[in-house]
Write a protein that holds these residues in place. Structure first.
Motif, PDB file in Angstrom:
ATOM      1  N   LYS A   5       0.814  -1.214   0.000  1.00 24.26           N
ATOM      2  CA  LYS A   5       0.000   0.000   0.000  1.00 24.26           C
ATOM      3  C   LYS A   5       0.847   1.264   0.000  1.00 24.26           C
ATOM      4  O   LYS A   5       0.325   2.363   0.166  1.00 24.26           O
ATOM      5  CB  LYS A   5      -0.930  -0.012   1.213  1.00 24.26           C
ATOM      6  CG  LYS A   5      -2.002  -1.091   1.141  1.00 24.26           C
ATOM      7  CD  LYS A   5      -2.836  -1.108   2.402  1.00 24.26           C
ATOM      8  CE  LYS A   5      -3.858  -2.220   2.378  1.00 24.26           C
ATOM      9  NZ  LYS A   5      -4.400  -2.473   3.727  1.00 24.26           N
ATOM     10  N   CYS A  63       2.992   2.602   2.192  1.00 23.56           N
ATOM     11  CA  CYS A  63       2.992   3.454   3.391  1.00 23.56           C
ATOM     12  C   CYS A  63       4.368   4.037   3.662  1.00 23.56           C
ATOM     13  O   CYS A  63       4.488   5.066   4.309  1.00 23.56           O
ATOM     14  CB  CYS A  63       2.486   2.677   4.601  1.00 23.56           C
ATOM     15  SG  CYS A  63       3.545   1.301   5.107  1.00 23.56           S
ATOM     16  N   GLY A  64       5.422   3.360   3.202  1.00 22.97           N
ATOM     17  CA  GLY A  64       6.769   3.903   3.352  1.00 22.97           C
ATOM     18  C   GLY A  64       7.426   3.620   4.687  1.00 22.97           C
ATOM     19  O   GLY A  64       8.491   4.153   4.972  1.00 22.97           O
ATOM     20  N   LEU A  65       6.818   2.791   5.536  1.00 21.46           N
ATOM     21  CA  LEU A  65       7.431   2.502   6.844  1.00 21.46           C
ATOM     22  C   LEU A  65       8.720   1.700   6.675  1.00 21.46           C
ATOM     23  O   LEU A  65       9.682   1.898   7.407  1.00 21.46           O
ATOM     24  CB  LEU A  65       6.453   1.750   7.742  1.00 21.46           C
ATOM     25  CG  LEU A  65       5.218   2.515   8.208  1.00 21.46           C
ATOM     26  CD1 LEU A  65       4.352   1.649   9.107  1.00 21.46           C
ATOM     27  CD2 LEU A  65       5.599   3.778   8.948  1.00 21.46           C
ATOM     28  N   VAL A 106      12.818   2.442   8.002  1.00 23.37           N
ATOM     29  CA  VAL A 106      13.594   1.642   8.955  1.00 23.37           C
ATOM     30  C   VAL A 106      14.778   0.912   8.326  1.00 23.37           C
ATOM     31  O   VAL A 106      15.607   0.367   9.040  1.00 23.37           O
ATOM     32  CB  VAL A 106      12.713   0.602   9.683  1.00 23.37           C
ATOM     33  CG1 VAL A 106      11.673   1.280  10.538  1.00 23.37           C
ATOM     34  CG2 VAL A 106      12.098  -0.380   8.719  1.00 23.37           C
ATOM     35  N   ASN A 140      14.395  -5.649   9.712  1.00 24.13           N
ATOM     36  CA  ASN A 140      13.646  -4.453  10.126  1.00 24.13           C
ATOM     37  C   ASN A 140      12.394  -4.238   9.279  1.00 24.13           C
ATOM     38  O   ASN A 140      11.323  -3.953   9.803  1.00 24.13           O
ATOM     39  CB  ASN A 140      14.539  -3.207  10.004  1.00 24.13           C
ATOM     40  CG  ASN A 140      15.376  -2.996  11.236  1.00 24.13           C
ATOM     41  OD1 ASN A 140      15.375  -3.831  12.135  1.00 24.13           O
ATOM     42  ND2 ASN A 140      16.085  -1.891  11.282  1.00 24.13           N
ATOM     43  N   VAL A 165      10.572  -6.355   7.492  1.00 21.83           N
ATOM     44  CA  VAL A 165       9.486  -7.327   7.662  1.00 21.83           C
ATOM     45  C   VAL A 165       8.812  -7.156   9.023  1.00 21.83           C
ATOM     46  O   VAL A 165       7.651  -7.516   9.200  1.00 21.83           O
ATOM     47  CB  VAL A 165       9.976  -8.784   7.497  1.00 21.83           C
ATOM     48  CG1 VAL A 165      10.449  -9.030   6.099  1.00 21.83           C
ATOM     49  CG2 VAL A 165      11.045  -9.148   8.496  1.00 21.83           C
ATOM     50  N   MET A 166       9.552  -6.571   9.989  1.00 18.24           N
ATOM     51  CA  MET A 166       8.955  -6.357  11.308  1.00 18.24           C
ATOM     52  C   MET A 166       7.901  -5.258  11.268  1.00 18.24           C
ATOM     53  O   MET A 166       6.887  -5.349  11.929  1.00 18.24           O
ATOM     54  CB  MET A 166      10.050  -5.978  12.320  1.00 18.24           C
ATOM     55  CG  MET A 166      10.819  -7.149  12.832  1.00 18.24           C
ATOM     56  SD  MET A 166       9.779  -8.199  13.838  1.00 18.24           S
ATOM     57  CE  MET A 166      10.404  -9.791  13.387  1.00 18.24           C
ATOM     58  N   VAL A 167       8.157  -4.187  10.532  1.00 21.34           N
ATOM     59  CA  VAL A 167       7.225  -3.058  10.570  1.00 21.34           C
ATOM     60  C   VAL A 167       6.181  -3.091   9.451  1.00 21.34           C
ATOM     61  O   VAL A 167       5.219  -2.349   9.518  1.00 21.34           O
ATOM     62  CB  VAL A 167       7.958  -1.695  10.518  1.00 21.34           C
ATOM     63  CG1 VAL A 167       8.835  -1.512  11.729  1.00 21.34           C
ATOM     64  CG2 VAL A 167       8.726  -1.518   9.242  1.00 21.34           C
ATOM     65  N   CYS A 168       6.344  -3.942   8.446  1.00 21.97           N
ATOM     66  CA  CYS A 168       5.386  -3.932   7.334  1.00 21.97           C
ATOM     67  C   CYS A 168       3.999  -4.347   7.825  1.00 21.97           C
ATOM     68  O   CYS A 168       3.806  -5.466   8.284  1.00 21.97           O
ATOM     69  CB  CYS A 168       5.833  -4.872   6.218  1.00 21.97           C
ATOM     70  SG  CYS A 168       4.631  -4.920   4.876  1.00 21.97           S
ATOM     71  N   PRO A 169       3.017  -3.440   7.752  1.00 19.35           N
ATOM     72  CA  PRO A 169       1.691  -3.762   8.288  1.00 19.35           C
ATOM     73  C   PRO A 169       0.950  -4.812   7.452  1.00 19.35           C
ATOM     74  O   PRO A 169       0.055  -5.471   7.951  1.00 19.35           O
ATOM     75  CB  PRO A 169       0.945  -2.434   8.246  1.00 19.35           C
ATOM     76  CG  PRO A 169       1.951  -1.403   7.922  1.00 19.35           C
ATOM     77  CD  PRO A 169       3.065  -2.086   7.223  1.00 19.35           C
ATOM     78  N   ASP A 170       1.292  -4.924   6.183  1.00 15.57           N
ATOM     79  CA  ASP A 170       0.533  -5.818   5.315  1.00 15.57           C
ATOM     80  C   ASP A 170       1.266  -7.116   5.006  1.00 15.57           C
ATOM     81  O   ASP A 170       0.795  -7.906   4.194  1.00 15.57           O
ATOM     82  CB  ASP A 170       0.163  -5.073   4.036  1.00 15.57           C
ATOM     83  CG  ASP A 170      -0.793  -3.936   4.324  1.00 15.57           C
ATOM     84  OD1 ASP A 170      -1.993  -4.196   4.379  1.00 15.57           O
ATOM     85  OD2 ASP A 170      -0.333  -2.813   4.551  1.00 15.57           O
ATOM     86  N   THR A 171       2.396  -7.316   5.645  1.00 16.83           N
ATOM     87  CA  THR A 171       3.186  -8.544   5.512  1.00 16.83           C
ATOM     88  C   THR A 171       3.400  -8.903   4.036  1.00 16.83           C
ATOM     89  O   THR A 171       3.159 -10.029   3.629  1.00 16.83           O
ATOM     90  CB  THR A 171       2.522  -9.723   6.250  1.00 16.83           C
ATOM     91  OG1 THR A 171       1.782  -9.221   7.346  1.00 16.83           O
ATOM     92  CG2 THR A 171       3.544 -10.698   6.777  1.00 16.83           C
ATOM     93  N   ILE A 221       6.370  -8.499   2.492  1.00 18.09           N
ATOM     94  CA  ILE A 221       7.787  -8.731   2.209  1.00 18.09           C
ATOM     95  C   ILE A 221       8.183 -10.141   2.642  1.00 18.09           C
ATOM     96  O   ILE A 221       7.867 -10.575   3.743  1.00 18.09           O
ATOM     97  CB  ILE A 221       8.675  -7.700   2.935  1.00 18.09           C
ATOM     98  CG1 ILE A 221       8.231  -6.278   2.585  1.00 18.09           C
ATOM     99  CG2 ILE A 221      10.136  -7.900   2.573  1.00 18.09           C
ATOM    100  CD1 ILE A 221       8.939  -5.190   3.354  1.00 18.09           C
ATOM    101  N   VAL A 265       0.297  -4.999  11.799  1.00 17.87           N
ATOM    102  CA  VAL A 265       1.386  -5.629  12.548  1.00 17.87           C
ATOM    103  C   VAL A 265       0.809  -6.403  13.729  1.00 17.87           C
ATOM    104  O   VAL A 265       1.239  -7.525  14.024  1.00 17.87           O
ATOM    105  CB  VAL A 265       2.401  -4.572  13.024  1.00 17.87           C
ATOM    106  CG1 VAL A 265       3.539  -5.231  13.759  1.00 17.87           C
ATOM    107  CG2 VAL A 265       2.928  -3.775  11.851  1.00 17.87           C
ATOM    108  N   ARG A 278      -0.503  -9.641  12.566  1.00 19.28           N
ATOM    109  CA  ARG A 278       0.568 -10.575  12.229  1.00 19.28           C
ATOM    110  C   ARG A 278       1.153 -11.202  13.490  1.00 19.28           C
ATOM    111  O   ARG A 278       1.403 -12.414  13.534  1.00 19.28           O
ATOM    112  CB  ARG A 278       1.652  -9.843  11.442  1.00 19.28           C
ATOM    113  CG  ARG A 278       2.863 -10.693  11.150  1.00 19.28           C
ATOM    114  CD  ARG A 278       3.821 -10.012  10.209  1.00 19.28           C
ATOM    115  NE  ARG A 278       4.506  -8.872  10.782  1.00 19.28           N
ATOM    116  CZ  ARG A 278       5.522  -8.956  11.641  1.00 19.28           C
ATOM    117  NH1 ARG A 278       5.965 -10.134  12.027  1.00 19.28           N
ATOM    118  NH2 ARG A 278       6.098  -7.881  12.125  1.00 19.28           N
TER     119      ARG A 278
END
Lengths: 75, 265
Positions: free
Chosen positions: A16, A18-20, A24, A56, A58-64, A66, B40, B43
């Motif tokens: 989407k 979002c650029g998060l 990171v 980093n 994959v931890m912050v990606c809200p839509d998983t 990656i 998140v 998940r």
């Protein structure tokens, strides 16, 4: 010291933009591109191959979206 | 699969995967805004369920709010509760099926405003459930109205001049409130805006489910999250704003561990 090399694959249709992950990434491997997916989002794109598999993004990606790969460098 | 660089082609093999989407999440695209912390949180819960191997023993309760469609995204048994009544429904399910894992997933409007009564009494009874509470200080789904957790001076569509505590009350810190009740066993406040916080939150969720496994009692996890659409910011700005403002009123960390308060309230 064993060195690791990483690679990421982004599911651009579900991204989407979002650029998060861009924020990171310590290696600045990811950037929001100029192309849009079918939903109209400017999706995240890989611009370099310096990934170290730090996890980093994959931890912050809200839509998983990656998937992360990691392999030992053969020196 | 689109592989851009030559050197990546040899790495991208199934045996090298260190992270991929968990099977407990369905393939549906999340209905949340770009950059929303809900994704998140979803998940982390799904990964915990997968790691504990309890996919077919877990029952989740979806609330009313942005996460009303949570049953579309989790590949487990889910029930959707009336507004605010998730903890009451969870109580019933847990008492009927004491061997199942039951968790509720609620936002601040659902848990702290409309469901304040149910939440307090479920916590006071000390039901053996897990409550996941996403706090973003605003009613996200309905268009950014003031919630009980809205900060002082924060502009929302129903407090256009900022929240005035004289007229609209103070931000409700419901996590501290339930920590004081003898029924709660584990109460903590976490966030999901940075990789380190995400890891801590995952540990907290794991601990909460393990508490339920050992019949220890009620675990309450607040996750301070952003609402970039409601706050009218970009996702990155919203996370920064959250760090600077939300964390002053809602400080992170454990409040009650193993039934003992670990923090001065």
């Amino acid at each position: 010291m064993a060195k690791f090399k990483g690679a990421i694959v982004i599911d651009i249709e579900k991204c989407k933009g979002c650029g998060l992950c861009v924020e990171v990434c310590p290696q600045k491997v990811i950037e929001l591109g100029n192309n849009v997916n079918t939903k109209g989002y400017f999706y995240a794109d890989v611009i370099k191959e310096d990934c170290t598999a730090c996890e980093n993004c994959v931890m912050v990606c809200p839509d998983t979206v990656i998937t992360l790969y990691k392999a030992k460098l053969e020196v | 699969m689109d592989v851009k660089f030559e050197s990546w082609k040899e790495i991208i093999k199934d045996e090298n995967i260190v992270f991929k989407k968990t099977k407990v999440l369905t393939d549906n695209v999340l209905s949340y805004c770009p950059g929303c912390g809900h994704g998140v949180a979803h998940r982390l819960i799904a990964e915990t369920i997968e790691e504990m191997g309890i996919q077919d023993q877990t029952i989740g309760i979806a609330p009313v709010g942005c996460s009303v469609l949570a049953y579309e995204f989790f590949d487990i048994d889910m029930q959707q509760a009336a507004h605010g009544r998730a903890t009451a429904l969870a109580t019933a399910i847990k008492r009927l099926y004491p061997n199942k894992f039951v968790f509720t997933y609620q936002g601040d409007g659902d848990l702290a405003a409309i469901g304040g009564n149910e939440t307090l009494h479920a916590c006071n009874r000390g039901e053996n459930i897990v409550i996941i509470f996403i706090n973003n200080g605003i009613y996200g789904m309905t268009g950014g109205q003031m919630a009980p957790t809205t900060l002082e001076g924060m502009v929302t569509s129903t407090s256009p001049y900022g929240r005035d505590p004289q007229m609209m009350g103070h931000p409700l810190r419901i996590t501290e409130l339930v920590a004081m009740l003898p029924g709660t066993y584990y109460v903590t406040r976490q966030a999901v805006h940075k990789p380190a916080n995400v890891r801590k939150t995952k540990k907290a969720i794991r601990k909460a489910f393990e508490n339920q496994q050992q019949n220890k009692g009620l675990s309450f996890i607040e996750i301070v999250s952003n609402c970039n659409s409601g706050w009218k910011m970009t996702p990155v700005e919203a996370n920064k704003w959250m760090e600077e403002n939300m964390f002053k009123v809602f400080p992170l960390g454990d409040i009650k561990v193993d039934g003992e308060l670990v923090k001065e309230l």
